[in-house]
Structures are given as structure tokens and as C-alpha cells.
Design an enzyme around this catalytic site. Structure first.
Site, short mmCIF file in Angstrom:
data_model
loop_
_atom_site.label_atom_id
_atom_site.label_comp_id
_atom_site.label_asym_id
_atom_site.label_seq_id
_atom_site.Cartn_x
_atom_site.Cartn_y
_atom_site.Cartn_z
N GLN A 114 4.14 -14.97 35.54
CA GLN A 114 3.52 -16.19 36.08
C GLN A 114 2.13 -15.91 36.66
O GLN A 114 1.24 -16.76 36.60
CB GLN A 114 4.45 -16.78 37.15
CG GLN A 114 4.25 -18.27 37.41
CD GLN A 114 5.01 -19.16 36.44
OE1 GLN A 114 6.15 -18.90 36.12
NE2 GLN A 114 4.36 -20.21 35.95
N LYS A 117 -0.22 -16.00 33.59
CA LYS A 117 -0.19 -17.34 33.01
C LYS A 117 -0.98 -18.32 33.88
O LYS A 117 -1.83 -19.07 33.38
CB LYS A 117 1.27 -17.80 32.91
CG LYS A 117 1.47 -19.16 32.29
CD LYS A 117 2.85 -19.76 32.58
CE LYS A 117 3.98 -18.84 32.16
NZ LYS A 117 5.29 -19.56 32.13
N LYS A 129 8.20 -17.03 41.51
CA LYS A 129 9.35 -17.56 40.77
C LYS A 129 10.57 -17.47 41.67
O LYS A 129 10.62 -16.64 42.56
CB LYS A 129 9.60 -16.73 39.51
CG LYS A 129 10.41 -17.45 38.46
CD LYS A 129 9.53 -18.32 37.58
CE LYS A 129 10.32 -19.19 36.65
NZ LYS A 129 9.43 -19.87 35.67
N ASP A 169 12.61 -25.09 35.95
CA ASP A 169 12.73 -24.06 34.91
C ASP A 169 14.13 -24.30 34.31
O ASP A 169 14.70 -25.39 34.50
CB ASP A 169 12.59 -22.64 35.49
CG ASP A 169 12.39 -21.58 34.41
OD1 ASP A 169 11.27 -21.48 33.88
OD2 ASP A 169 13.35 -20.88 34.04
N ASN A 244 14.19 -29.14 28.08
CA ASN A 244 12.92 -29.82 28.33
C ASN A 244 11.80 -29.35 27.38
O ASN A 244 11.11 -30.17 26.77
CB ASN A 244 12.51 -29.59 29.80
CG ASN A 244 11.12 -30.10 30.08
OD1 ASN A 244 10.14 -29.36 30.00
ND2 ASN A 244 11.00 -31.39 30.37
P1 NDP Z 1 16.33 -26.32 30.05
O1 NDP Z 1 17.35 -25.94 31.05
O2 NDP Z 1 15.86 -27.72 29.97
O3 NDP Z 1 16.82 -25.92 28.58
C1 NDP Z 1 17.14 -24.60 28.28
C2 NDP Z 1 17.57 -24.54 26.83
O4 NDP Z 1 17.67 -23.18 26.43
C3 NDP Z 1 18.93 -25.15 26.60
O5 NDP Z 1 19.01 -25.65 25.31
C4 NDP Z 1 19.84 -23.95 26.80
O6 NDP Z 1 21.11 -24.07 26.17
C5 NDP Z 1 19.03 -22.85 26.15
N1 NDP Z 1 19.39 -21.57 26.79
C6 NDP Z 1 19.28 -21.26 28.10
N2 NDP Z 1 19.73 -20.03 28.34
C7 NDP Z 1 20.16 -19.57 27.17
C8 NDP Z 1 20.74 -18.35 26.76
N3 NDP Z 1 21.00 -17.37 27.64
N4 NDP Z 1 21.03 -18.21 25.44
C9 NDP Z 1 20.78 -19.20 24.56
N5 NDP Z 1 20.23 -20.38 24.89
C10 NDP Z 1 19.93 -20.56 26.17
O7 NDP Z 1 15.11 -25.33 30.30
P2 NDP Z 1 13.60 -25.44 29.82
O8 NDP Z 1 13.50 -26.14 28.52
O9 NDP Z 1 12.81 -25.94 30.96
O10 NDP Z 1 13.21 -23.90 29.64
C11 NDP Z 1 13.30 -23.22 28.39
C12 NDP Z 1 12.41 -21.99 28.43
O11 NDP Z 1 11.06 -22.40 28.64
C13 NDP Z 1 12.72 -20.99 29.54
O12 NDP Z 1 12.42 -19.69 29.08
C14 NDP Z 1 11.71 -21.36 30.63
O13 NDP Z 1 11.45 -20.29 31.49
C15 NDP Z 1 10.52 -21.72 29.76
N6 NDP Z 1 9.49 -22.54 30.40
C16 NDP Z 1 9.80 -23.74 30.95
C17 NDP Z 1 8.81 -24.52 31.50
C18 NDP Z 1 9.07 -25.87 32.05
O14 NDP Z 1 8.11 -26.54 32.42
N7 NDP Z 1 10.30 -26.36 32.09
C19 NDP Z 1 7.40 -24.05 31.56
C20 NDP Z 1 7.18 -22.80 30.86
C21 NDP Z 1 8.20 -22.09 30.34
P3 NDP Z 1 22.42 -24.33 27.05
O15 NDP Z 1 22.38 -25.78 27.41
O16 NDP Z 1 23.54 -23.98 26.15
O17 NDP Z 1 22.32 -23.44 28.24
O1 2IT Z 2 7.63 -20.80 33.49
C1 2IT Z 2 6.92 -21.73 33.93
O2 2IT Z 2 5.69 -21.70 33.83
C2 2IT Z 2 7.59 -22.86 34.57
N1 2IT Z 2 8.81 -22.89 34.61
C3 2IT Z 2 6.76 -23.96 35.18
C4 2IT Z 2 6.36 -23.61 36.58
C5 2IT Z 2 5.67 -24.71 37.35
O3 2IT Z 2 5.34 -24.43 38.51
O4 2IT Z 2 5.44 -25.81 36.84
#
Ligand code: NDP
Ligand code: 2IT
Length: 450
Positions: A114, A117, A129, A169, A244
Site C-alpha cells: 500500500q 501504491k 492495512k 477490502d 467488488n
Molecule cells: P470481496 O470480498 O468483495 O470479494 C472477494 C472475491 O474474491 C470473492 O469472490 C471471494 O470468493 C474471492 N476470494 C477471496 N478469498 C479467496 C481465496 N482465498 N480463494 C479464492 N477466492 C477468494 O473483495 P474485493 O473484491 O474488494 O477484493 C478482491 C481483491 O482486490 C483483494 O485482493 C483485495 O485486496 C483487492 N483490492 C480491493 C480493493 C477495493 O477497493 N475493494 C482495492 C484494491 C485491491 P468467496 O466469496 O468464495 O470468498
Molecule cells: O488494497 C487496496 O488498495 C484497498 N483495499 C483500498 C484501500 C482504500 O483505502 O481505499
């Protein structure tokens, strides 16, 4: 010896000793240090000031007990974390992960990434984090609320709108942020921008929900345009995850002319050769909080396969891993390359293993690393902080235009850094170097104590 440079080897050895067994954290540190080899050669002043020795050690780490009562009246205990990694360029900023796999190593790797980034966004935010090993899956709203309130009761002592601003997250979405914000306000009697990803009725920003997925596609589009004179138009896209990031990446990739044919969750993946119907996915995931396999009961022609790794065997032009760390390994990379993938960009944090990245780069596949490609989420969080500070809300178009501009700049700044440091087109090295240099400069101006 893992490093050509003895000084970097020394730094890495010490990190390994101090953080023994923390596999994800060590993986993230190693990748950044490898990218810094040419910086160390060119910038003795940075080495002299001990910037690299300092940057690998968090400024502060908080680990705490989170007791709460479940619907049966039974006491449950989880572990909470907040790692305040680096505040050289702004208040600590970064999400809160709620997932059973959360441990010190996972939170530290995410906090470390982070730093760079957030620096790449060009906005004044430091790196942090947090999270907990609490699993929101299968819990009632009441249980989630009581957990979030207990979590915030301790966390509130360590954060603040000008100190540390958490966000969502994995496992932390609008519902969790709402409960946490309510508890912070209750404890402090203060309505401030202490969290981002808030609901639109109480200080949230338009586009924050979509921002990570949209930003990922804006970055990928710029990478395709500048490095291959190409675009999303007519491309087959595979996206892992269905949370998300995956949902809004699907939406934007489709708007840009791509056809998204697969999504997954931790149980398995769906393949819809006609192109994913996002309304169905949103209903299942955002409204019903269900599983992705439900999709095939509602959409004709779609198939479901157990196990998430197999998603990478589906032939595609563009692959966007948007689930979790190390979900795309060397063997999956081999299959993607054999099937003719032209670009891979990371929506999740560190989804590709080091072996996978090496293979993509060796095969000439365009590779956009997480720190750069998924920075749109945190960038829009920083825009939410700006709006909260001026007590105004910007329009969707205004925020979206700023997001596009930020993602384009991240691509170009990373590309230019890769060129300047003798690795033209290596966007991993470029992002690490460009992100690092700004933080290093701020650390040097501010003296040795952080
Ligand atoms: P969500 O909780 O909305 O969704 C996570 C998704 O990933 C779900 O479909 C979940 O499936 C799957 N998943 C989670 N853990 C695992 C695992 N161990 N093995 C397989 N599938 C898995 O999270 P986000 O979409 O917010 O986050 C997804 C990724 O993006 C993460 O790495 C996060 O750190 C990153 N990220 C998120 C940001 C944000 O703004 N939200 C910003 C930047 C990065 P299931 O429902 O089965 O757990
Ligand atoms: O991994 C990431 O950059 C996030 N989960 C978003 C963090 C934030 O402060 O919006």
C-alpha cells in the site's frame, strides 16, 4: 545469494530474520527490493540515509482482541490488526480485510504494498492495512454489526481523519463500513472522514464502489494502447473473483468493448461463452450474498466447475485476477500463454506468484502489477477524503474523470521509470521504483525518526 547487490541482500536477510515464516510479507518485500537494484546503484544518498532499511519496518503495529456475542448468546473471540506502515507522504491509508486467512503476514504484505501504491496515485496518502480473522460469510447482520462495533471500539483509539483512514477490502463492504462508522461516531461524538467507502447518504463519494474495477480497466486500456496499439474492443476477458473488484471490472471491460466470459469464487468458476450477464451476478452477490454457482441456474448456456484454479484454462486475450493473493501460479501462467493471452493486469493484491510474473514477462505478455493497476480504489478513497474535508460532493462524471486521469498517469509514470532505470516496459520494476522514489524523498526531507 538472492540479490546481486550485497547491501540489498543484507536488508532482505534482516527482514527474513525479523519476520520469520511470514511468507506473503517476505514475498512482497523481495519483489520490491529486486526492483530497487538499479536505484541503489544510481542513488547512494538513499542508501546512506538508510531509507530502505527503514521502509521495510512498519512504523507501528497494533494487534488486539475482538470479543463479540453471536446469535446464540455465545462469546466469540477474533484477532484484530492495524499495521501503520509508512506516513511519510500522508496519513496511513488502506483497507480492512475480514477473512479467516488474515494473520500478521497477510496484513503486513498488504500494508507494505500500500505504501508504493498510494504514492503512485500522486495523492497525499501513506500506507497502512488492517483487518481480522473474522469471517462475515454465513453470519447474520446482527452478528456482523456486533463484531464491527467491537472491532471499532479498539481501532478508534488508533485512527482519525488526519492520522489513519481505513476502508474496505475482502469481506469489508458497504455494510461493514457503515457499522464501523456508526461506532466511531458514537465513541467520539465526531462526524469526520475517518473511513472511506462510506454510503452516499453519510459522506461517501460517487464512483468509490466502482473505482477499483473501473480503474483496473482504465489502466489496462492505457497499457494496451501505448504498448500494443490495441484496446479491449472484441477481446475475450477472464476475470477471477466475483466481489467488488471483479464485478466493476466486468462492467467496465464490457463497456470498453470486451466480452467477459468467466468469474469465480473460492469454491469454483462459471463460464458463460455468451458474455457474463452482470445484472444476474449483482443480484446473486450484492443482494442475496450467494455463491457464484447459482448463476448457471439462471442463465442458459453457462457452466459451473468446482475449484477456482481451472478458470485460467479458459482461452482469453485479457486476464484480470481479482480475487486474492497467489491465485495465479506458474502452471496457470503457462496455460494462459499457450492459449494466446496478450495482457494480464492485477485487480487483486499480489494475485500472481513470482513464477507466473516471470513467465508472462519472458513471453512478452503485457503485465500490469497490482500496485499500479488496482490503485484506482484507494485513489478514489483519497478523493473521498478531499470531499469530506471541504464538505462538498463531486458529481459522478467529475470523480470518474479524475480516476481516469490518475490511472493514465500511473501507467505513464511507471513506464517512464522502467525506461529511466534501464528496464523499459517492465511495469513491475517501473511501479516499484516510481512509487518508492517519492516516499524515499519525503523520508529523507523529514529526518531519521519517522
Ligand atoms: P470481496 O470480498 O468483495 O470479494 C472477494 C472475491 O474474491 C470473492 O469472490 C471471494 O470468493 C474471492 N476470494 C477471496 N478469498 C479467496 C481465496 N482465498 N480463494 C479464492 N477466492 C477468494 O473483495 P474485493 O473484491 O474488494 O477484493 C478482491 C481483491 O482486490 C483483494 O485482493 C483485495 O485486496 C483487492 N483490492 C480491493 C480493493 C477495493 O477497493 N475493494 C482495492 C484494491 C485491491 P468467496 O466469496 O468464495 O470468498
Ligand atoms: O488494497 C487496496 O488498495 C484497498 N483495499 C483500498 C484501500 C482504500 O483505502 O481505499
Amino acid at each position: 545469494m538472492e540479490f546481486k547487490n550485497a547491501y540489498l541482500q543484507g536488508v532482505y536477510d534482516k527482514v527474513c530474520q525479523r519476520n520469520a515464516g511470514e511468507k506473503e510479507f517476505l514475498q512482497a518485500v523481495k519483489e520490491v527490493l529486486e526492483s530497487l537494484e538499479p536505484v541503489v546503484e544510481k542513488r547512494p544518498d538513499i542508501v546512506e540515509a538508510g531509507v530502505i532499511d527503514r521502509i521495510v519496518e512498519p512504523e507501528r503495529q497494533i494487534i488486539f482482541r475482538v470479543p463479540w456475542v453471536d446469535d446464540n448468546g455465545k462469546v466469540q473471540v477474533n484477532r484484530g490488526f492495524r499495521v501503520q506502515f509508512n506516513s511519510a507522504i500522508g496519513p496511513y491509508k488502506g483497507g480492512l480485510r475480514l477473512h479467516p486467512s488474515v494473520c500478521a503476514s497477510v496484513i503486513k504484505f498488504l500494508g507494505f504494498e500500500q505504501i508504493f501504491k498510494n504514492s503512485l496515485t500522486g495523492l497525499p496518502i501513506g500506507g497502512g492495512k488492517g483487518g481480522s480473522d473474522f469471517d462475515p460469510k454465513g453470519k447474520s447482520d446482527g452478528e456482523v454489526m456486533r463484531f464491527c462495533q467491537s472491532f471499532m471500539t479498539e481501532l478508534s483509539k488508533h485512527i482519525g481523519a488526519d492520522t489513519d483512514v481505513p476502508a474496505g477490502d475482502i469481506g469489508t463492504g458497504a455494510r461493514e463500513i457503515g457499522y464501523m462508522y456508526g461506532q466511531y461516531k458514537r465513541l467520539r461524538n465526531e462526524f469526520t472522514g475517518v473511513l472511506t467507502g462510506k454510503g452516499l447518504s453519510y459522506g461517501g463519494s460517487l464512483v468509490r464502489t466502482e473505482a477499483t474495477g473501473y480503474g483496473l480497466c482504465y489502466y489496462t486500456a492505457e497499457m494496451l494502447k501505448c504498448m500494443k496499439n490495441d484496446s479491449f474492443e472484441g477481446k475475450t476477458v477472464v476475470i477471477s473473483g466475483s466481489g467488488n473488484v471483479a464485478i466493476y471490472a466486468t462492467q467496465k471491460a464490457t463497456q470498453l468493448g470486451g466480452k467477459v466470459v468467466a468469474l469465480s469464487d473460492s469454491n469454483g468458476y462459471i463460464h458463460d461463452p455468451n458474455g457474463i450477464n452482470l445484472d444476474v451476478v449483482k443480484q446473486i452477490k450484492e443482494v442475496e450474498r450467494g455463491r457464484i454457482k447459482e448463476y448457471v441456474n439462471r442463465v442458459e448456456g453457462a457452466t459451473y466447475t468446482e475449484g477456482c484454479n481451472g478458470i485460467w484454462t479458459i482461452p482469453c486475450d485479457i486476464a484480470l485476477p481479482c480475487a486474492t493473493q497467489n491465485e495465479l501460479d506458474g502452471a496457470s501462467a503457462d496455460i494462459l500463454i499457450k492459449n494466446g493471452v496478450i495482457a494480464v493486469a492485477e485487480g487483486a493484491n499480489m494475485p500472481s506468484t513470482p513464477e507466473a510474473i516471470e513467465k508472462f514477462q519472458a513471453a512478452g505478455v503485457l503485465f500490469g502489477p497490482a500496485k499500479a493497476a488496482n490503485a484506482g480504489g484507494v485513489a478514489t478513497s483519497a478523493l473521498e477524503m478531499s470531499q469530506n474535508s471541504e464538505r462538498l460532493s463531486w458529481t459522478f462524471e467529475e470523480v470518474d474523470a479524475k480516476l481516469q486521469n490518475i490511472m493514465t498517469n500511473i501507467f505513464h509514470n511507471s513506464y517512464n521509470a522502467s525506461k529511466e532505470y534501464g528496464m523499459e516496459g517492465n511495469l513491475v520494476a517501473g511501479a516499484n521504483i516510481a512509487g518508492f522514489l517519492k516516499v524515499a524523498d519525503a523520508m529523507m526531507w523529514q529526518g531519521i525518526s519517522y
